[in-house]
Write an enzyme that holds these catalytic residues in place. Structure first.
Site, PDB file in Angstrom:
ATOM      1  N   GLU A  79      -5.138  -2.026  -2.403  1.00  0.00           N
ATOM      2  CA  GLU A  79      -5.111  -0.873  -3.324  1.00  0.00           C
ATOM      3  C   GLU A  79      -4.308  -1.329  -4.524  1.00  0.00           C
ATOM      4  OE1 GLU A  79      -6.566   1.941  -2.900  1.00  0.00           O
ATOM      5  OE2 GLU A  79      -6.877   2.154  -0.741  1.00  0.00           O
TER       6      GLU A  79
ATOM      7  N   GLY B  35      -0.230  -2.316  -4.532  1.00  0.00           N
ATOM      8  CA  GLY B  35       0.622  -2.885  -5.568  1.00  0.00           C
ATOM      9  C   GLY B  35      -0.233  -3.373  -6.721  1.00  0.00           C
ATOM     10  N   SER B  36       0.299  -4.307  -7.476  1.00  0.00           N
ATOM     11  CA  SER B  36      -0.397  -4.759  -8.677  1.00  0.00           C
ATOM     12  C   SER B  36      -1.594  -5.638  -8.325  1.00  0.00           C
ATOM     13  CB  SER B  36       0.571  -5.549  -9.557  1.00  0.00           C
ATOM     14  OG  SER B  36       1.033  -6.671  -8.831  1.00  0.00           O
ATOM     15  N   THR B  37      -2.537  -5.698  -9.242  1.00  0.00           N
ATOM     16  CA  THR B  37      -3.714  -6.550  -9.071  1.00  0.00           C
ATOM     17  C   THR B  37      -3.298  -8.017  -8.954  1.00  0.00           C
ATOM     18  OG1 THR B  37      -5.180  -4.978 -10.141  1.00  0.00           O
ATOM     19  CG2 THR B  37      -5.817  -7.296 -10.297  1.00  0.00           C
TER      20      THR B  37
ATOM     21  N   GLY C 294      -2.017  -8.536  -5.537  1.00  0.00           N
ATOM     22  CA  GLY C 294      -3.151  -8.368  -4.616  1.00  0.00           C
ATOM     23  C   GLY C 294      -3.946  -9.666  -4.498  1.00  0.00           C
TER      24      GLY C 294
ATOM     25  N   LYS D 168       6.846  -3.910   4.816  1.00  0.00           N
ATOM     26  CA  LYS D 168       7.759  -4.461   3.810  1.00  0.00           C
ATOM     27  C   LYS D 168       7.763  -3.563   2.577  1.00  0.00           C
ATOM     28  CE  LYS D 168       7.869  -7.063   0.317  1.00  0.00           C
ATOM     29  NZ  LYS D 168       8.931  -6.350  -0.410  1.00  0.00           N
TER      30      LYS D 168
ATOM     31  N   GLU E 234      -2.723  -2.165 -17.584  1.00  0.00           N
ATOM     32  CA  GLU E 234      -2.017  -1.069 -16.917  1.00  0.00           C
ATOM     33  C   GLU E 234      -0.559  -1.099 -17.351  1.00  0.00           C
ATOM     34  OE1 GLU E 234      -1.186  -1.464 -12.708  1.00  0.00           O
ATOM     35  OE2 GLU E 234      -1.755   0.607 -12.391  1.00  0.00           O
TER      36      GLU E 234
ATOM     37  N   CYS F 177      -0.772   4.812  -9.957  1.00  0.00           N
ATOM     38  CA  CYS F 177      -1.945   3.935 -10.107  1.00  0.00           C
ATOM     39  C   CYS F 177      -3.137   4.677 -10.708  1.00  0.00           C
ATOM     40  CB  CYS F 177      -2.322   3.336  -8.759  1.00  0.00           C
ATOM     41  SG  CYS F 177      -2.556   4.580  -7.490  1.00  0.00           S
TER      42      CYS F 177
HETATM   43  P1  NAD Z   1       3.905  -5.338  -7.093  1.00  0.00           P
HETATM   44  O1  NAD Z   1       2.562  -5.885  -6.925  1.00  0.00           O
HETATM   45  O2  NAD Z   1       4.865  -6.044  -7.978  1.00  0.00           O
HETATM   46  O3  NAD Z   1       4.644  -5.213  -5.687  1.00  0.00           O
HETATM   47  C1  NAD Z   1       4.051  -4.572  -4.588  1.00  0.00           C
HETATM   48  C2  NAD Z   1       4.593  -5.175  -3.308  1.00  0.00           C
HETATM   49  O4  NAD Z   1       4.241  -6.557  -3.282  1.00  0.00           O
HETATM   50  C3  NAD Z   1       6.114  -5.100  -3.208  1.00  0.00           C
HETATM   51  O5  NAD Z   1       6.473  -4.841  -1.876  1.00  0.00           O
HETATM   52  C4  NAD Z   1       6.544  -6.507  -3.602  1.00  0.00           C
HETATM   53  O6  NAD Z   1       7.764  -6.914  -3.019  1.00  0.00           O
HETATM   54  C5  NAD Z   1       5.393  -7.351  -3.075  1.00  0.00           C
HETATM   55  N1  NAD Z   1       5.260  -8.611  -3.798  1.00  0.00           N
HETATM   56  C6  NAD Z   1       5.586  -8.872  -5.089  1.00  0.00           C
HETATM   57  N2  NAD Z   1       5.360 -10.168  -5.384  1.00  0.00           N
HETATM   58  C7  NAD Z   1       4.882 -10.746  -4.256  1.00  0.00           C
HETATM   59  C8  NAD Z   1       4.460 -12.071  -3.922  1.00  0.00           C
HETATM   60  N3  NAD Z   1       4.528 -13.068  -4.806  1.00  0.00           N
HETATM   61  N4  NAD Z   1       4.006 -12.297  -2.662  1.00  0.00           N
HETATM   62  C9  NAD Z   1       3.969 -11.295  -1.749  1.00  0.00           C
HETATM   63  N5  NAD Z   1       4.372 -10.042  -2.007  1.00  0.00           N
HETATM   64  C10 NAD Z   1       4.819  -9.761  -3.244  1.00  0.00           C
HETATM   65  O7  NAD Z   1       3.704  -3.823  -7.545  1.00  0.00           O
HETATM   66  P2  NAD Z   1       4.800  -2.765  -7.929  1.00  0.00           P
HETATM   67  O8  NAD Z   1       5.364  -3.133  -9.260  1.00  0.00           O
HETATM   68  O9  NAD Z   1       5.730  -2.551  -6.783  1.00  0.00           O
HETATM   69  O10 NAD Z   1       3.914  -1.433  -8.053  1.00  0.00           O
HETATM   70  C11 NAD Z   1       3.164  -1.156  -9.156  1.00  0.00           C
HETATM   71  C12 NAD Z   1       1.714  -1.512  -8.944  1.00  0.00           C
HETATM   72  O11 NAD Z   1       1.217  -0.885  -7.767  1.00  0.00           O
HETATM   73  C13 NAD Z   1       0.822  -1.013 -10.061  1.00  0.00           C
HETATM   74  O12 NAD Z   1      -0.076  -2.027 -10.435  1.00  0.00           O
HETATM   75  C14 NAD Z   1       0.077   0.154  -9.430  1.00  0.00           C
HETATM   76  O13 NAD Z   1      -1.165   0.444 -10.007  1.00  0.00           O
HETATM   77  C15 NAD Z   1      -0.052  -0.292  -8.027  1.00  0.00           C
HETATM   78  N6  NAD Z   1      -0.315   0.851  -7.151  1.00  0.00           N
HETATM   79  C16 NAD Z   1      -1.590   1.028  -6.669  1.00  0.00           C
HETATM   80  C17 NAD Z   1      -1.902   2.126  -5.868  1.00  0.00           C
HETATM   81  C18 NAD Z   1      -3.294   2.339  -5.330  1.00  0.00           C
HETATM   82  O14 NAD Z   1      -3.443   3.093  -4.379  1.00  0.00           O
HETATM   83  N7  NAD Z   1      -4.310   1.733  -5.880  1.00  0.00           N
HETATM   84  C19 NAD Z   1      -0.895   3.046  -5.550  1.00  0.00           C
HETATM   85  C20 NAD Z   1       0.376   2.847  -6.046  1.00  0.00           C
HETATM   86  C21 NAD Z   1       0.658   1.731  -6.850  1.00  0.00           C
END
Ligand code: NAD
Length: 498
Positions: free
Chosen positions: A268, A245-247, A250, A192, A402, A303
């Site tokens: 991650e 994605g975001s903490t 996560g 996804k 962040e 990130c």
């Molecule tokens: P996000 O957490 O908003 O979204 C990430 C994914 O989760 C997307 O596919 C989104 O559709 C999905 N998502 C969002 N809300 C959801 C929910 N309620 N239930 C299930 N899935 C949901 O993150 P973002 O804004 O896309 O990306 C930025 C974040 O990603 C930053 O915090 C960044 O640090 C992190 N990131 C981490 C790494 C790593 O390797 N540690 C790498 C790249 C990005």
């Protein structure tokens, strides 16, 4: 060697590009069952790039059932690793052949400069798939040390159906970090992509099929997080979620797992990398230019972005001069111009969020040294100027949260102990950097830093051979390396009395 297209050529191609926005399920492009769609909008000029299927619970269920069916029939999971390897090589080759098209889609979809989507993102995707393809027929199982009348086998088996949920900052790159090892290990995958950047993931569905990945083994479900992402996290027949994605999100996946089938979760998440410049930095010019490049690369939407710069007070003034010169030298402009190093943010919503942090930094008393405003480059609608704050305290919000934008906080320290204290004063623990000539100091810092990755006299830890991931609220589980492959397997012990 191919010549890199010019600005004019990229613009021309951008005008002509067209992509269907369907989901890819069971080897075919299909509309969302409920027929819902959303507009995929480019941050470059606000144009609608595609009308994309907005998948919901029913679509997730269709994709998971297809993935399970493929897994149970052994078409992929039961294939000899050496054969899976050949197919994954072909997949990498198809992606490589379409690199320019995919790089352009990436740039149009989330705004990163084309030079980076073409020379970093796409080559990394191809390399990651090849790395795991190469590895898969070289990892052996184990035989337990036992007496002559017994035999203990420790075998690794694929998990089954892996859901990969990824962000928008390196759309295909983050996706490959998950699907390459998951597929290599024999799993079926439901990917996804983020709703802000679904296009390249959708496009590679057919490249996977053309390479010979059997129907149902690789599925792509575009859609919104709270709908499609949650449905995948809550599905009773998904064995693992690999999330970047975001903490905040996560943590939701941990809840989903607990409220459904206790699926495995690898996370991650966010980071707030401290970049520590000691007084004996080997080359202050290089360190300053890497510090600037690191925080402004991909407009700070990384990130591991070194968003906290900790500088020894003994070299503070001279280092800041170099930092400012390096930041001012970064070439901002249209993401489609091959010379551009700094483009736009992913969308207007994110731009407003980053600008709020800039405002908050000023209200908290940090001093704005550079930038801080909305910017207006050609074809870069959602840009913010490269921004640097100094006199930042580690209690301030801009030093703690962040920002995920081009905003650097500079903090001064007096002793090594205090530098470590500031560096570790974070609920994130993804990466830290230390710049010193002294090997012992480097090792002492590396041991004391509470992070998953430390770099010394460099900011770059992103390499297939090194495990990549964090501690604390940056998540757990590692991408890259053989650890990143083992994550997609489970151990089975077989005891035989002879
Ligand atoms: P996000 O957490 O908003 O979204 C990430 C994914 O989760 C997307 O596919 C989104 O559709 C999905 N998502 C969002 N809300 C959801 C929910 N309620 N239930 C299930 N899935 C949901 O993150 P973002 O804004 O896309 O990306 C930025 C974040 O990603 C930053 O915090 C960044 O640090 C992190 N990131 C981490 C790494 C790593 O390797 N540690 C790498 C790249 C990005």
């Amino acid at each position: 060697m191919n010549t890199i297209p010019t600005f004019e050529e990229w613009k021309e191609r951008a005008e002509k590009i067209s992509i269907g926005g369907e989901a890819f399920i069971d080897g075919k492009y299909v509309a969302a069952a409920a027929g819902e769609r959303f507009d995929c909008i480019s941050p470059l000029d606000g144009r609608v790039l595609a009308s994309v299927a907005s998948c919901d619970e029913e679509d997730v269920d269709r994709a998971v059932r297809a993935a399970r069916r493929a897994f149970e029939t052994d078409v992929w999971s039961g294939m000899a690793p050496v054969e899976r390897k050949q197919i994954l090589f072909r997949f990498a080759e198809r992606i490589e052949e379409h690199s320019e098209e995919l790089a352009l889609l990436e740039t149009l979809d989330m705004g990163k400069p084309i030079r980076y989507s073409l020379t970093h993102d796409l080559p990394t995707v191809v390399e990651t798939i090849r790395w795991y393809a190469e590895a898969i027929d070289k990892v052996y199982d184990e035989i337990a040390p036992m007496g002559k009348d017994e035999l203990g086998l420790v075998t690794r088996e694929p998990l089954g159906v892996v859901g990969a949920v990824v962000p928008w900052n390196f759309p295909l790159d983050m996706a490959a970090l998950k699907f390459a090892p998951a597929l290599a290990a024999g799993n079926s995958v439901v990917l996804k992509p983020a709703e802000q950047s679904p296009l390249t993931a959708i496009r590679i569905g057919e490249l996977a099929a053309a390479a010979g990945i059997p129907d149902g083994v690789f599925n792509v479900l575009p859609g919104f997080g709270p709908r499609a992402g949650k449905a995948l996290g809550m599905h009773m027949d998904v064995d693992m979620i690999a999330f970047t994605g975001s903490t905040e999100v996560g943590k939701l996946f941990l809840r989903y797992a607990g409220e459904s089938n206790m699926k495995q979760v690898a996370l991650e998440c966010g980071g707030k990398t401290p970049n520590i410049i000691l007084a004996d930095v080997p080359d202050a010019d290089i360190a300053a230019s890497e510090a600037a490049f690191g925080i402004f690369y991909n407009s700070g939407q990384v990130c591991t972005a070194p968003s906290r710069l900790l500088v020894d007070e003994k070299i503070y003034d001279i280092f800041l001069e170099k930092l400012l010169a390096a930041a001012r030298a970064i070439k901002a402009g249209s993401p489609l111009a091959p010379t551009t190093e700094f483009g736009t943010l992913v969308d207007d919503v994110h731009k407003r969020r980053v600008l709020q942090y800039v405002e908050q930094g000023q209200q908290e008393g940090a001093d704005l040294l550079l930038g801080g405003n909305s910017a207006d480059f050609e074809n870069a609608g959602c840009a913010i100027e490269p921004t640097i704050f100094e006199n930042v305290e580690d209690t301030m919000v801009i030093a703690r949260e962040e920002i995920f934008g081009p905003v650097l906080s500079v903090l001064k320290f007096d002793t090594h102990e205090n530098a470590l204290k500031i560096a570790n004063n974070s609920h994130y623990g993804l990466q830290a950097a230390i710049w010193t000539r002294d090997l012992s100091t480097a090792h002492k810092f590396a041991r004391a830093l509470k992070v998953g990755m430390v770099t010394v006299n460099s900011l770059d830890s992103y390499k297939q051979v090194l495990p990549f991931g964090g501690v604390k609220q940056s998540g757990f589980g590692r991408d890259f390396s053989l650890h990143g492959l083992h994550k997609y397997t489970q151990l089975k012990s077989t005891y035989i009395s002879l």
